[in-house]
Design a protein around this motif. Structure first.
Motif, mmCIF file in Angstrom:
data_model
loop_
_atom_site.group_PDB
_atom_site.id
_atom_site.type_symbol
_atom_site.label_atom_id
_atom_site.label_comp_id
_atom_site.label_asym_id
_atom_site.label_seq_id
_atom_site.Cartn_x
_atom_site.Cartn_y
_atom_site.Cartn_z
ATOM 1 N N ASP A 57 3.145 -8.717 43.785
ATOM 2 C CA ASP A 57 3.468 -10.083 44.200
ATOM 3 C C ASP A 57 2.703 -10.465 45.478
ATOM 4 O O ASP A 57 3.001 -11.485 46.080
ATOM 5 N N GLN A 90 15.139 -9.512 43.888
ATOM 6 C CA GLN A 90 15.321 -8.411 44.831
ATOM 7 C C GLN A 90 16.546 -7.566 44.504
ATOM 8 O O GLN A 90 17.380 -7.935 43.688
ATOM 9 N N VAL A 94 20.070 -12.502 47.012
ATOM 10 C CA VAL A 94 19.925 -13.324 48.220
ATOM 11 C C VAL A 94 19.992 -14.779 47.770
ATOM 12 O O VAL A 94 19.101 -15.256 47.074
ATOM 13 N N PRO B 150 14.955 -10.700 54.037
ATOM 14 C CA PRO B 150 15.167 -10.818 52.581
ATOM 15 C C PRO B 150 15.142 -12.271 52.102
ATOM 16 O O PRO B 150 14.562 -12.579 51.058
ATOM 17 N N ALA B 151 15.768 -13.175 52.877
ATOM 18 C CA ALA B 151 15.801 -14.586 52.459
ATOM 19 C C ALA B 151 14.399 -15.203 52.534
ATOM 20 O O ALA B 151 13.989 -15.948 51.636
ATOM 21 N N GLU B 153 11.540 -13.622 52.261
ATOM 22 C CA GLU B 153 10.708 -13.077 51.177
ATOM 23 C C GLU B 153 11.150 -13.617 49.816
ATOM 24 O O GLU B 153 10.322 -13.786 48.919
ATOM 25 N N ALA B 154 12.442 -13.917 49.679
ATOM 26 C CA ALA B 154 12.904 -14.532 48.419
ATOM 27 C C ALA B 154 12.249 -15.909 48.249
ATOM 28 O O ALA B 154 11.848 -16.274 47.141
ATOM 29 N N ARG B 155 12.116 -16.652 49.338
ATOM 30 C CA ARG B 155 11.457 -17.985 49.243
ATOM 31 C C ARG B 155 9.962 -17.815 49.004
ATOM 32 O O ARG B 155 9.365 -18.549 48.216
ATOM 33 N N LEU B 156 9.349 -16.842 49.693
ATOM 34 C CA LEU B 156 7.907 -16.605 49.471
ATOM 35 C C LEU B 156 7.663 -16.258 48.006
ATOM 36 O O LEU B 156 6.687 -16.714 47.399
ATOM 37 N N ALA B 157 8.569 -15.441 47.445
ATOM 38 C CA ALA B 157 8.403 -15.004 46.056
ATOM 39 C C ALA B 157 8.530 -16.156 45.073
ATOM 40 O O ALA B 157 8.113 -16.049 43.926
ATOM 41 N N LEU B 158 9.116 -17.273 45.532
ATOM 42 C CA LEU B 158 9.214 -18.457 44.662
ATOM 43 C C LEU B 158 7.982 -19.352 44.795
ATOM 44 O O LEU B 158 7.931 -20.442 44.229
ATOM 45 N N ARG B 246 2.360 -13.705 54.195
ATOM 46 C CA ARG B 246 3.256 -12.556 54.319
ATOM 47 C C ARG B 246 3.801 -12.554 55.747
ATOM 48 O O ARG B 246 3.022 -12.753 56.688
#
Lengths: 230, 251
Positions: A57, A90, A94, B150-151, B153-158, B246
């Motif tokens: 990713d 994850q 989250v 974590p939050a 990276e969750a947004r980055l992953a979207l 990142r």
């Protein structure tokens, strides 16, 4: 899939090494993740499984070697496009929005209520109200909402980093069932799991890592490592 | 106004503080003495410098003085957020923009006199307010980087870019930084009577004139803090992410 048609790799790693300071986390890894299949990345703790997933990713960069999406190196794409095409769920859920709909709209702000209901149904949450507050969801529901949120962006691959390790057995089964259904519908999945039984249940293929190297790769049914689970 | 004899007499208060901390065995006797001597030496030196500045250099000298204050404030605010990429640089720029815009507006609009005698103390107050705004923002951002990874990276992953992925955390940081300045503005006069008013009242200025000054001071502190916080926060976010969106690790 017909046996005569060669299966295409959606994502692949070519001689990838990741070093952090003096520590080599992944050491010359090569692997392929085939379209429409669920590939489990298995191995003991510290083998480099989560690092491998983050490479796919572009949340991490290899020290050497390359990661390919549809045969093209990841850096040749716009990174935001890569992340829309390669979704990530994850380990612990989250939640990013105050309500179910707000959460689903984080990656796709123009999502309509009808589309939201459709996504929730795919994630096994068809009975959820869109205005339900996310802090009232159970662990299993929250993780399936994370799945739906990842699907909202329209990925062709879903990366799952120990997606059930923070859930109880019942919730874990519900998440597994959803992922299997998504793969059956043609989605490609890469599942990191330390749970060999889960990997056996869910995966078509397996990549076994040990000490940052590939120990075994191929169909899950033929895996010596996964055979240890039964 | 106290003469030098009066200042010498106030040393008795240091003796009281020293007596209290020694009697209570707080282990701070040495600290009290050093702090007291240091404050006297620093203030006498600053007083001498200000005398020279006011008499000989005019506005350019005053602005040079304010620039030095900004650099020092940037170091202090950056030090509070150590580990955040470019913390000192970001804090210094934020404070410079916040203090510069506020002070510049006050001078250009002729709200305050452009003499060194006015620009230096007013500049000091603006820089202090801006420093607090930048410092609190960057400190909270550093905490958010650690706890909110974590939050983010969750947004980055979207597929969100770094700026949008960190936006909720930046807003939390800015709210956190500006609440003290807003609360201070709310209660001024009711709970607290700030130094500027006290100083003017002690100097024999009429209370209405003192209050007029205080209103300007409170508004400029609020403005300086808000601009410094936003500029430092926005620049800080830019340095938090690399070219591939990142989030960097904080030390």
């Amino acid at each position: 899939m017909s046996e005569n048609v060669p299966m295409q790799a959606v994502l692949s790693l070519e001689d990838v090494t990741v070093r952090r300071g003096d520590v080599t986390v992944l050491d010359g890894i090569s692997a392929q993740f085939l379209a429409g299949r669920c590939t489990a990345v298995a191995g003991p703790s510290g083998a480099g499984k989560s690092t491998l997933l983050r490479l796919l990713d572009r949340l991490e960069e290899p020290s050497s070697g390359q990661v390919l999406l549809r045969g093209r190196p990841l850096p040749s794409y716009d990174v935001l496009e890569v992340r829309r095409r390669v979704g990530l769920v994850q380990q612990a859920p989250v939640l990013l929005g105050a309500t179910v709909l707000a959460d689903l709209r984080v990656g796709r702000p123009n999502l309509t209520p009808d589309e939201a209901h459709e996504l929730l149904a795919r994630a096994g949450l068809g009975d959820q109200a869109l205005d339900r507050e996310t802090n009232s969801l159970s662990g299993g529901e929250a993780q399936r909402l994370c799945l739906a949120r990842a699907l909202a962006v329209g990925p062709e691959v879903l990366l799952l980093d120990e997606p059930t390790s923070a859930l109880d057995a019942v919730a874990a089964v519900s998440v597994e069932r959803v992922v299997r259904a998504l793969v059956a519908d043609g989605l490609t999945a890469v599942l990191v799991s330390h749970d060999l039984r889960q990997a056996s249940r869910m995966a078509d293929d397996v990549v076994v890592l040990r000490d940052g190297r590939v120990e075994e790769t191929g169909p899950a049914a033929d895996s010596v490592y996964l055979a240890g689970a039964s | 106004m106290p003469n030098w004899y009066g200042v010498a007499a106030s040393v008795a208060l240091v003796a009281v503080a020293f007596f209290v901390v020694v009697r209570e065995r707080l282990g701070l006797g040495r600290e009290v003495l050093i702090a007291s001597v240091r404050a006297a030496v620093q203030l006498v030196a600053v007083g001498g410098l200000l005398l020279l500045l006011f008499q000989h250099t005019g506005l350019p000298g005053a602005l040079l003085w304010v620039t030095v204050m900004i650099l020092l404030a940037g170091r202090v605010a950056g030090g509070r957020a150590r580990g955040l990429p470019g913390a000192t640089r970001v804090a210094t720029i934020g404070i410079a923009v916040g203090a510069g815009a506020t002070l510049g507006l006050l001078i250009v609009a002729r709200v305050i006199d452009s003499s060194g005698r006015v620009v230096v103390p007013v500049g000091g107050m603006v820089v202090t307010g801006a420093m607090q705004g930048a410092s609190l923002t960057l400190q909270r951002m550093r905490d958010e980087v650690a706890s909110g990874r974590p939050a983010v990276e969750a947004r980055l992953a979207l597929g969100l870019d770094g700026h949008r992925a960190f936006d909720p955390h930046l807003r939390t940081s800015l709210r956190n930084a500006l609440i003290p300045a807003i609360d201070g503005t709310k209660v001024v006069g009711l709970i607290s009577l700030p130094g500027a008013t006290v100083g003017l009242l002690l100097a024999g200025v009429s209370p209405l004139t003192a209050i007029r000054y205080q209103v300007v001071v409170m508004y400029m502190l609020l403005g300086g803090a808000a601009v410094a916080a936003v500029v430092a926060g926005r620049l800080g976010v830019r340095l938090l992410f690399d070219d591939a969106h990142r989030m960097r690790r904080v030390g």
